[in-house]
Design a protein around this motif. Structure first.
Motif, PDB file in Angstrom:
ATOM      1  N   CYS A 125       0.809  -1.227   0.000  1.00  0.00           N
ATOM      2  CA  CYS A 125       0.000   0.000   0.000  1.00  0.00           C
ATOM      3  C   CYS A 125       0.838   1.271   0.000  1.00  0.00           C
ATOM      4  N   ALA A 126       2.114   1.171   0.374  1.00  0.00           N
ATOM      5  CA  ALA A 126       2.992   2.342   0.368  1.00  0.00           C
ATOM      6  C   ALA A 126       4.012   2.199  -0.757  1.00  0.00           C
ATOM      7  N   ASP A 127       4.431   3.321  -1.309  1.00  0.00           N
ATOM      8  CA  ASP A 127       5.426   3.288  -2.382  1.00  0.00           C
ATOM      9  C   ASP A 127       6.838   3.168  -1.828  1.00  0.00           C
ATOM     10  N   ARG A 128       6.993   3.576  -0.585  1.00  0.00           N
ATOM     11  CA  ARG A 128       8.298   3.485   0.064  1.00  0.00           C
ATOM     12  C   ARG A 128       8.071   3.351   1.568  1.00  0.00           C
ATOM     13  N   ILE A 129       8.935   2.576   2.204  1.00  0.00           N
ATOM     14  CA  ILE A 129       8.851   2.354   3.655  1.00  0.00           C
ATOM     15  C   ILE A 129      10.008   3.101   4.321  1.00  0.00           C
ATOM     16  N   LEU A 130       9.697   3.771   5.423  1.00  0.00           N
ATOM     17  CA  LEU A 130      10.718   4.467   6.207  1.00  0.00           C
ATOM     18  C   LEU A 130      10.707   3.876   7.609  1.00  0.00           C
ATOM     19  N   LEU A 131      11.836   3.379   8.058  1.00  0.00           N
ATOM     20  CA  LEU A 131      11.925   2.787   9.397  1.00  0.00           C
ATOM     21  C   LEU A 131      12.540   3.800  10.355  1.00  0.00           C
ATOM     22  N   ASP A 132      11.784   4.102  11.413  1.00  0.00           N
ATOM     23  CA  ASP A 132      12.180   5.129  12.372  1.00  0.00           C
ATOM     24  C   ASP A 132      12.171   4.518  13.770  1.00  0.00           C
ATOM     25  N   ALA A 133      12.849   5.174  14.696  1.00  0.00           N
ATOM     26  CA  ALA A 133      12.853   4.690  16.076  1.00  0.00           C
ATOM     27  C   ALA A 133      11.469   4.885  16.697  1.00  0.00           C
ATOM     28  N   LYS A 134      11.008   3.852  17.389  1.00  0.00           N
ATOM     29  CA  LYS A 134       9.708   3.949  18.060  1.00  0.00           C
ATOM     30  C   LYS A 134       9.821   4.948  19.212  1.00  0.00           C
ATOM     31  N   PRO A 135       8.903   5.915  19.290  1.00  0.00           N
ATOM     32  CA  PRO A 135       9.008   6.904  20.368  1.00  0.00           C
ATOM     33  C   PRO A 135       8.730   6.274  21.731  1.00  0.00           C
ATOM     34  N   PRO A 136       9.321   6.828  22.783  1.00  0.00           N
ATOM     35  CA  PRO A 136       9.031   6.307  24.118  1.00  0.00           C
ATOM     36  C   PRO A 136       7.577   6.546  24.493  1.00  0.00           C
ATOM     37  N   LYS A 137       7.062   5.727  25.397  1.00  0.00           N
ATOM     38  CA  LYS A 137       5.677   5.906  25.861  1.00  0.00           C
ATOM     39  C   LYS A 137       5.509   7.329  26.401  1.00  0.00           C
ATOM     40  N   GLY A 138       4.387   7.957  26.027  1.00  0.00           N
ATOM     41  CA  GLY A 138       4.125   9.300  26.527  1.00  0.00           C
ATOM     42  C   GLY A 138       4.740  10.409  25.691  1.00  0.00           C
ATOM     43  N   ALA A 139       5.478  10.052  24.620  1.00  0.00           N
ATOM     44  CA  ALA A 139       6.049  11.094  23.755  1.00  0.00           C
ATOM     45  C   ALA A 139       4.914  11.869  23.080  1.00  0.00           C
ATOM     46  N   ASP A 140       5.141  13.164  22.855  1.00  0.00           N
ATOM     47  CA  ASP A 140       4.059  13.992  22.295  1.00  0.00           C
ATOM     48  C   ASP A 140       4.050  13.994  20.775  1.00  0.00           C
ATOM     49  N   ARG A 141       5.011  13.300  20.163  1.00  0.00           N
ATOM     50  CA  ARG A 141       4.992  13.209  18.704  1.00  0.00           C
ATOM     51  C   ARG A 141       5.642  11.904  18.265  1.00  0.00           C
ATOM     52  N   PRO A 142       5.335  11.432  17.054  1.00  0.00           N
ATOM     53  CA  PRO A 142       5.730  10.086  16.652  1.00  0.00           C
ATOM     54  C   PRO A 142       7.114   9.961  16.041  1.00  0.00           C
ATOM     55  N   GLY A 143       7.833  11.069  15.883  1.00  0.00           N
ATOM     56  CA  GLY A 143       9.163  10.972  15.291  1.00  0.00           C
ATOM     57  C   GLY A 143       9.901  12.278  15.454  1.00  0.00           C
ATOM     58  N   GLY A 144      11.098  12.356  14.846  1.00  0.00           N
ATOM     59  CA  GLY A 144      11.901  13.572  14.945  1.00  0.00           C
ATOM     60  C   GLY A 144      12.454  13.795  16.333  1.00  0.00           C
ATOM     61  N   LEU A 145      12.625  12.709  17.091  1.00  0.00           N
ATOM     62  CA  LEU A 145      13.064  12.823  18.480  1.00  0.00           C
ATOM     63  C   LEU A 145      14.568  12.607  18.645  1.00  0.00           C
ATOM     64  N   GLY A 146      15.230  12.255  17.549  1.00  0.00           N
ATOM     65  CA  GLY A 146      16.678  12.070  17.612  1.00  0.00           C
ATOM     66  C   GLY A 146      17.116  10.755  18.219  1.00  0.00           C
ATOM     67  N   ASP A 147      16.203   9.795  18.323  1.00  0.00           N
ATOM     68  CA  ASP A 147      16.547   8.488  18.895  1.00  0.00           C
ATOM     69  C   ASP A 147      16.909   7.501  17.790  1.00  0.00           C
ATOM     70  N   THR A 148      17.848   6.609  18.107  1.00  0.00           N
ATOM     71  CA  THR A 148      18.135   5.506  17.192  1.00  0.00           C
ATOM     72  C   THR A 148      17.453   4.249  17.733  1.00  0.00           C
ATOM     73  N   PHE A 149      17.438   3.196  16.908  1.00  0.00           N
ATOM     74  CA  PHE A 149      16.934   1.906  17.398  1.00  0.00           C
ATOM     75  C   PHE A 149      17.976   0.845  17.090  1.00  0.00           C
ATOM     76  N   ASP A 150      17.756  -0.339  17.602  1.00  0.00           N
ATOM     77  CA  ASP A 150      18.717  -1.431  17.427  1.00  0.00           C
ATOM     78  C   ASP A 150      18.638  -1.964  15.996  1.00  0.00           C
ATOM     79  N   TRP A 151      19.625  -1.596  15.188  1.00  0.00           N
ATOM     80  CA  TRP A 151      19.595  -1.980  13.778  1.00  0.00           C
ATOM     81  C   TRP A 151      19.641  -3.495  13.577  1.00  0.00           C
ATOM     82  N   ALA A 152      20.125  -4.221  14.581  1.00  0.00           N
ATOM     83  CA  ALA A 152      20.186  -5.687  14.466  1.00  0.00           C
ATOM     84  C   ALA A 152      18.793  -6.294  14.292  1.00  0.00           C
TER      85      ALA A 152
END
Length: 216
Positions: A125-152
């Protein structure tokens, strides 16, 4: 020879940073329409920036769980992409793509193996997928928080599924990310800012140079 990595500079707010991104060789520039973000712009300035970008670089408007009215308003501006960065279901993503008639980037938050397993549902359904770090619980927005995730975690992903990588990338980390993960593209926002929402042209150039060198 692999294709060069696509480079997206997101959260562009003015002509100076747009020009810096274009001059340095960005492939896509992103504009955020989400009031809780420090990178938020109203639709009129976004329309102006899309016009400035046209013919020079692809443009993308980031929305979070938009209603049909907003989708239509943004589609009328004529961006190359709409990025959906909220809890949109695959069905909703498909409906927005059909309604807008514009290619969709779907951001998927990654924090666990379960999150990785959900990514495949968006492949059609999407033309491109973007993988972003999941925001911590209670974050006021879903991205742009400067967090990385475990690439493994991405080792479990279908290798045929091309994706863009986001989440805490900076000029210092983008080369390692490209080598470790092998994404089709990289996306940066907070990693090229002096303060939240304020991009630095020098950091934008450095990010693009490092990403290009890593994928050469």
């Amino acid at each position: 020879m692999a294709d060069p990595v696509l480079i997206k500079i997101c959260g562009v707010k003015n002509e100076a940073i747009l020009d810096a991104a274009v001059d340095a060789g960005a492939d896509i520039v992103g504009f955020v329409h989400f009031p809780r973000s420090p990178r938020h712009l109203e639709l009129d300035p976004i329309a102006e920036l899309i016009s400035m970008a046209r013919g020079r670089v692809e443009s993308c408007v980031l929305l979070v769980n938009p209603d049909n009215t907003l989708v239509a308003q943004v589609a009328a501006l004529g961006p190359d992409w709409i990025q959906l960065h909220g809890p949109e279901t695959p069905h909703r993503v498909e409906a927005i793509r059909d309604e807008a008639g514009i290619a969709i980037i779907k951001a998927c938050p990654i924090g666990s193996a379960e999150d990785v397993a959900h990514v495949a549902a968006y492949a059609e359904c999407a033309d491109r997928i973007l993988l972003d770090a999941k925001p911590p619980k209670g974050a006021d927005r879903p991205g742009g928080l400067g967090d990385t995730f475990d690439w493994a975690l991405l080792k479990a992903l279908d290798p045929s599924l091309g994706f863009m990588l986001s989440g805490g990338l900076t000029p210092d980390t983008v080369a390692a990310a490209i080598k470790a993960v092998g994404p089709m593209g990289v996306d940066v926002s907070s990693g090229v800012e002096k303060t939240p929402g304020v991009k630095d042209a020098g950091l934008v150039r450095a990010f693009i140079e490092k990403a290009r060198a890593a994928s050469a």
